[in-house]
Design an enzyme around this catalytic site. Structure first.
Site, PDB file in Angstrom:
ATOM      1  N   ASP A 173      18.940 -39.439  62.050  1.00  0.00           N
ATOM      2  CA  ASP A 173      18.318 -38.896  60.637  1.00  0.00           C
ATOM      3  C   ASP A 173      18.146 -37.427  60.820  1.00  0.00           C
ATOM      4  O   ASP A 173      17.317 -37.200  61.962  1.00  0.00           O
ATOM      5  CB  ASP A 173      16.788 -39.798  60.184  1.00  0.00           C
ATOM      6  CG  ASP A 173      16.797 -40.236  58.785  1.00  0.00           C
ATOM      7  OD1 ASP A 173      16.881 -39.093  57.903  1.00  0.00           O
ATOM      8  OD2 ASP A 173      16.696 -41.533  58.517  1.00  0.00           O
ATOM      9  N   GLU A 229      21.265 -37.509  51.644  1.00  0.00           N
ATOM     10  CA  GLU A 229      20.253 -38.305  50.691  1.00  0.00           C
ATOM     11  C   GLU A 229      20.311 -37.536  49.410  1.00  0.00           C
ATOM     12  O   GLU A 229      19.425 -36.505  49.475  1.00  0.00           O
ATOM     13  CB  GLU A 229      19.284 -38.715  51.364  1.00  0.00           C
ATOM     14  CG  GLU A 229      18.305 -39.816  50.390  1.00  0.00           C
ATOM     15  CD  GLU A 229      16.797 -39.702  50.683  1.00  0.00           C
ATOM     16  OE1 GLU A 229      16.195 -40.766  50.529  1.00  0.00           O
ATOM     17  OE2 GLU A 229      16.277 -38.690  51.396  1.00  0.00           O
ATOM     18  N   HIS A 240      15.336 -48.668  54.014  1.00  0.00           N
ATOM     19  CA  HIS A 240      13.693 -48.485  54.454  1.00  0.00           C
ATOM     20  C   HIS A 240      12.751 -47.949  53.091  1.00  0.00           C
ATOM     21  O   HIS A 240      11.687 -48.132  53.475  1.00  0.00           O
ATOM     22  CB  HIS A 240      13.823 -47.602  55.733  1.00  0.00           C
ATOM     23  CG  HIS A 240      13.854 -46.246  55.451  1.00  0.00           C
ATOM     24  ND1 HIS A 240      15.149 -45.709  54.959  1.00  0.00           N
ATOM     25  CD2 HIS A 240      12.845 -45.117  55.401  1.00  0.00           C
ATOM     26  CE1 HIS A 240      14.923 -44.332  54.777  1.00  0.00           C
ATOM     27  NE2 HIS A 240      13.695 -43.997  54.852  1.00  0.00           N
ATOM     28  N   ASP A 241      13.508 -47.504  52.011  1.00  0.00           N
ATOM     29  CA  ASP A 241      12.500 -47.189  51.024  1.00  0.00           C
ATOM     30  C   ASP A 241      12.520 -48.015  49.674  1.00  0.00           C
ATOM     31  O   ASP A 241      11.808 -47.864  48.805  1.00  0.00           O
ATOM     32  CB  ASP A 241      12.966 -45.689  50.407  1.00  0.00           C
ATOM     33  CG  ASP A 241      12.860 -44.562  51.534  1.00  0.00           C
ATOM     34  OD1 ASP A 241      11.994 -44.723  52.106  1.00  0.00           O
ATOM     35  OD2 ASP A 241      13.561 -43.617  51.386  1.00  0.00           O
ATOM     36  N   ASP A 290      18.072 -36.256  55.206  1.00  0.00           N
ATOM     37  CA  ASP A 290      17.124 -36.649  54.251  1.00  0.00           C
ATOM     38  C   ASP A 290      17.011 -35.797  53.074  1.00  0.00           C
ATOM     39  O   ASP A 290      16.886 -34.185  53.730  1.00  0.00           O
ATOM     40  CB  ASP A 290      15.875 -36.643  55.214  1.00  0.00           C
ATOM     41  CG  ASP A 290      14.677 -37.262  54.634  1.00  0.00           C
ATOM     42  OD1 ASP A 290      14.858 -38.490  54.163  1.00  0.00           O
ATOM     43  OD2 ASP A 290      13.472 -36.515  54.381  1.00  0.00           O
TER      44      ASP A 290
HETATM   45  O1  TEU Z   1      13.206 -40.407  50.895  1.00  0.00           O
HETATM   46  C1  TEU Z   1      13.204 -39.324  49.992  1.00  0.00           C
HETATM   47  C2  TEU Z   1      12.969 -40.093  48.779  1.00  0.00           C
HETATM   48  O2  TEU Z   1      13.184 -39.552  47.520  1.00  0.00           O
HETATM   49  C3  TEU Z   1      11.929 -41.198  48.759  1.00  0.00           C
HETATM   50  O3  TEU Z   1      10.585 -40.714  49.031  1.00  0.00           O
HETATM   51  C4  TEU Z   1      11.722 -41.960  47.358  1.00  0.00           C
HETATM   52  O4  TEU Z   1      11.445 -40.889  46.231  1.00  0.00           O
HETATM   53  C5  TEU Z   1      10.587 -42.941  47.522  1.00  0.00           C
HETATM   54  O5  TEU Z   1      10.900 -43.578  48.776  1.00  0.00           O
HETATM   55  C6  TEU Z   1      10.711 -43.870  46.620  1.00  0.00           C
HETATM   56  O6  TEU Z   1       9.934 -44.566  46.554  1.00  0.00           O
HETATM   57  C7  TEU Z   1      13.326 -39.711  52.352  1.00  0.00           C
HETATM   58  C8  TEU Z   1      13.142 -40.935  53.452  1.00  0.00           C
HETATM   59  O7  TEU Z   1      14.049 -41.800  52.930  1.00  0.00           O
HETATM   60  C9  TEU Z   1      11.641 -41.210  53.167  1.00  0.00           C
HETATM   61  O8  TEU Z   1      11.451 -42.443  53.844  1.00  0.00           O
HETATM   62  C10 TEU Z   1      10.807 -40.031  53.282  1.00  0.00           C
HETATM   63  O9  TEU Z   1       9.338 -40.697  53.022  1.00  0.00           O
HETATM   64  C11 TEU Z   1      11.052 -39.162  52.505  1.00  0.00           C
HETATM   65  O10 TEU Z   1      12.443 -38.799  52.371  1.00  0.00           O
HETATM   66  C12 TEU Z   1      10.259 -37.691  52.966  1.00  0.00           C
HETATM   67  O11 TEU Z   1      10.863 -37.533  54.222  1.00  0.00           O
END
Ligand code: TEU
Length: 552
Positions: free
Chosen positions: A99, A256, A329-330, A202
């Site tokens: 990542d 992403e 994971h989100d 990311d």
């Molecule tokens: O996620 C980016 C992102 O857009 C997410 O934060 C999304 O908006 C959110 O999870 C929706 O609930 C990335 C990573 O995948 C995330 O885990 C991080 O928290 C974020 O970036 C910040 O680095």
């Protein structure tokens, strides 16, 4: 070394290190834990990993806040453990992508600490620091961030603020500064020289900000996004990373790309533009919410999903490369989502959802536990949640007086912690994840949803994924065939064809918990059934039935 497109044949498994396996008995997953499970993953059949951040970090956002890009977070292990893991992966023919979190650092990063402790610090310009309005009483503009808060953080009692589009401890880097870009390139080379095979980038579409820093019109969420998403110099920066670093390694990058349209995405992945290998689009994850905000639940409609799948499959066919996923994971877990809330049919629906996305064009990703049909967490109070975003939204919801039951339902079903509960290896007290109480609550359904059980059962979701993976491998039709939506107007059955020359594959999936008649049965006369979750070949689809037919 010249880049090849090995990533088009990759089947990628995402490991969220905190939650995967605890090797040293502290309740937190770690690298030795991952090493101990590599044979399990090899058996599943994946050939690449995406590892969520393992870098040193104060863990305000579980490692997406990095304080040292060249070292490992101690509770996860050492750099030597990391090298050993990489070697063990490569020995098994499995690649590793890291990542890459470079839109922001942690506020504990030495650059940031230096930047805010001294106005003349050479690192001040590594970040986006601006004077507030009204002598510092108000932030520089009205932008708001991703975690339900304003986007600016005041520095002590000074008049200055730093930009942070995520948590307080995640200050955004200033990519306008060429020194920042050189630092990033050095970080990339450091890991590539060590042997890693690429990066999951990311929030990469946020790295370039409109330098006018203008306020935006009032907006329900993400005020200012037109100034910080897909900003003016994004393509230039990505191309620079490509020419200065990526092209010298046989590596891949997956961006992403939150909030990108197909037109924007094409610019990122057209090979001749030399920016990214592929992108994640999120349109399908917004088919059950309003305004693209996951907290605003909306009843899922299959037609909406088909529409976005059609759009992305057609847009990138022959010119760019998609990635395919239904969990990460989100996101909350896919079983229970997309109309599959019938608990009795968890296994059938998990297989059906897996089949439906896996055979599209693009590189499939599997998130840890998805291959077991793991479900959302069974949290019983807000204290059970650990995620910074969840707590921010909870506080916001209370502040603006959202009705408690509505707030609760939204948080419990959409919290990112739903995907982060400890991996369920067996039915023991802590699910075989750890021998002490884990950092996040183990789901009680570990008694019947766990890897141990799945390995013993020929009909398990695990073994079904194994078959899906084997079927995908070396199959030119799945890799390169065009995509044809066979039933665009049907709200219960998803049926599509992948066609390459005279070879064709037809995938039929029912998103309904009732029996449904197949309307395509004549077309399938010359086809044979090669994969399904019921072993049924008549013209009635069982609840959540899925079938794969080929004509060759
Ligand atoms: O996620 C980016 C992102 O857009 C997410 O934060 C999304 O908006 C959110 O999870 C929706 O609930 C990335 C990573 O995948 C995330 O885990 C991080 O928290 C974020 O970036 C910040 O680095």
């Amino acid at each position: 070394m010249k880049q090849t497109d090995w990533y088009k044949d990759a089947i990628i498994y995402q490991i969220y290190p905190r939650s995967f396996c605890d090797g040293n008995g502290d309740g937190l997953g770690d690298i030795p834990g991952i090493i101990s499970k590599l044979d399990y993953l090899k058996e599943l059949g994946v050939n690449c990993f995406w590892l969520s951040p393992v870098y040193d970090s104060p863990q305000e956002d579980n490692g997406y806040d990095i304080s040292n890009y060249r070292d490992i977070y101690k509770p996860f292990g050492t750099l030597n453990d990391f090298k050993k893991m990489l070697n063990e992966m490569h020995k098994r023919g499995i690649r590793l992508i890291m990542d890459l979190v470079v839109n922001h650092t942690s506020s504990e990063h030495p650059w940031f600490k230096d930047a805010i402790s001294d106005k003349n610090s050479p690192y001040r310009d590594y970040y986006i620091i601006k004077k507030g309005r009204k002598n510092g009483k108000k932030p520089p503009n009205n932008w708001s961030g991703f975690f339900g808060e304003g986007a600016w953080q005041r520095i002590g009692d000074s008049e200055d603020y730093y930009l942070r589009l995520f948590a307080k401890g995640q200050p955004d880097l200033n990519w306008e500064n060429p020194k920042v870009r050189e630092e990033v390139k050095d970080i990339l080379r450091y890991w590539l020289d060590m042997g890693v095979d690429g990066f999951r980038c990311d929030v990469i579409t946020l790295i370039s900000k409109d330098q006018r820093f203008k306020s935006d019109a009032p907006n329900i969420a993400l005020r200012g996004k037109k100034y910080f998403v897909n900003g003016p110099r994004l393509h230039e920066y990505l191309h620079e990373l490509y020419t200065d670093v990526y092209q010298n390694y046989d590596c891949m990058t997956v961006g992403e790309t939150v909030l990108s349209t197909v037109e924007q995405a094409k610019l990122l992945v057209l090979p001749q533009r030399q920016e990214l290998s592929m992108i994640f689009n999120f349109d399908h994850t917004d088919t059950d919410n309003y305004f693209g905000i996951k907290w605003f639940y909306r009843k899922f409609k299959l037609k909406r999903l088909k529409k976005v799948v059609r759009k992305w499959q057609h847009a990138l066919h022959g010119c760019g490369w998609n990635s395919l996923f239904i969990e990460n994971h989100d996101q909350r877990r896919c079983v229970g989502r997309f109309n599959t809330d019938d608990k009795k049919l968890r296994i059938e629906s998990a297989k059906m959802l897996g089949t439906t996305y896996f055979l599209l064009q693009g590189t499939p990703f599997i998130y840890e536990g998805q291959e077991l049909g793991m479900t959302n967490g069974d949290f019983s109070s807000i204290e059970d949640f650990m995620d910074v975003e969840t707590h921010n939204i909870h506080a916001l919801g209370e502040r603006i007086k959202i009705l408690k039951p509505i707030l609760k339902k939204s948080l419990y079903s959409c919290s990112r912690d739903n995907a982060r509960t400890p991996m369920q290896w067996d039915d023991s007290e802590y699910a075989g994840f750890s021998n002490v109480k884990p950092w996040l609550k183990v789901n009680e359904n570990k008694s019947f949803i766990n890897a141990n059980e799945a390995m013993k059962d020929d009909n398990s979701i695990f073994h079904y994924y194994q078959k899906l993976i084997a079927f995908r491998k070396d199959n030119e039709v799945i890799k390169n065939g065009e995509y044809i939506d066979l039933l665009p107007n049907d709200n219960n059955v998803f049926a599509y064809e992948r066609r390459l020359g005279d070879k064709s594959i037809v995938i039929i999936s029912s998103f309904s918990n009732k029996n449904r008649r197949i309307r395509l049965i004549e077309k399938l006369n010359s086809y044979k059934l090669v994969l399904s979750n019921y072993n049924n070949d008549n013209d009635v689809l069982n609840p959540y039935e899925t079938r794969v037919y080929i004509n060759y």
